[in-house]
Design a protein around this motif. Sequence first.
Motif: not given
Length: 211
Positions: A140-154, A170-181
């Motif tokens: 993802v891109r975090d709130r500062k626009g920097e690259g970051h890694a998280v674990l998504t649980v489906k 938290v729900a992915w929609t509540e992270t404030g991140y931009r999801f990349v891949k």
Amino acid sequence: MFKRTGQGSKGLAIVALLLGMGTAAHAGEERVLYASLGDTTRAPIGWIEFCSDNPEECRGGASQPRDIVLSQTAWRDLSKVNRWVNENVKPMTDMDHWGVIEKWSLPTDGYGDCEDYVLLKRKLLIDAGWPREALLITVVRDRKGEGHAVLTVKTDKGEYVLDNQNENVVAWTETGYRFVKRQSQSDPNVWVSLGDGRPAVATASAKQPYR
């Protein structure tokens, strides 16, 4: 809970057993939105080298996508794993840790950066019986626009995120991140681009299903 140093894989196995993960069925509620998938894309820097050094963490090949049934027990266990790893791994850059700009590794010595937290959370859950198809390493891109890694649980209630920058799941929609891949559900060694389809400022109201 466990010492950071000198435990290695033994410590990982113990915590996985103690957590006793469960995925009992729960009556479905309205789902939150899912991130939309795009075309296949390149694996993030560090993944291929990690798999070369840790083939047991990357084996699998094509399989059927699976989502977790998000019961109260499953929710508690996700929260336990997220909090335990966040509390027991100390942040350290790869340059300070290994002398290189980017290196993915399991933080068995108690130190790591964001992707190392993710690798440990994923391993603990898989070792405890959770399907790897529902546990997706995500860039993802975090709130500062920097690259970051998280674990998504489906899950059957949407997609939730385990993050070393947040003690809560938290729900992915509540992270404030931009999801990349992220990893494909069908093959952990295939990566797909993401588009979340939201406006620049997130206004989603999805909440944690259990408190």
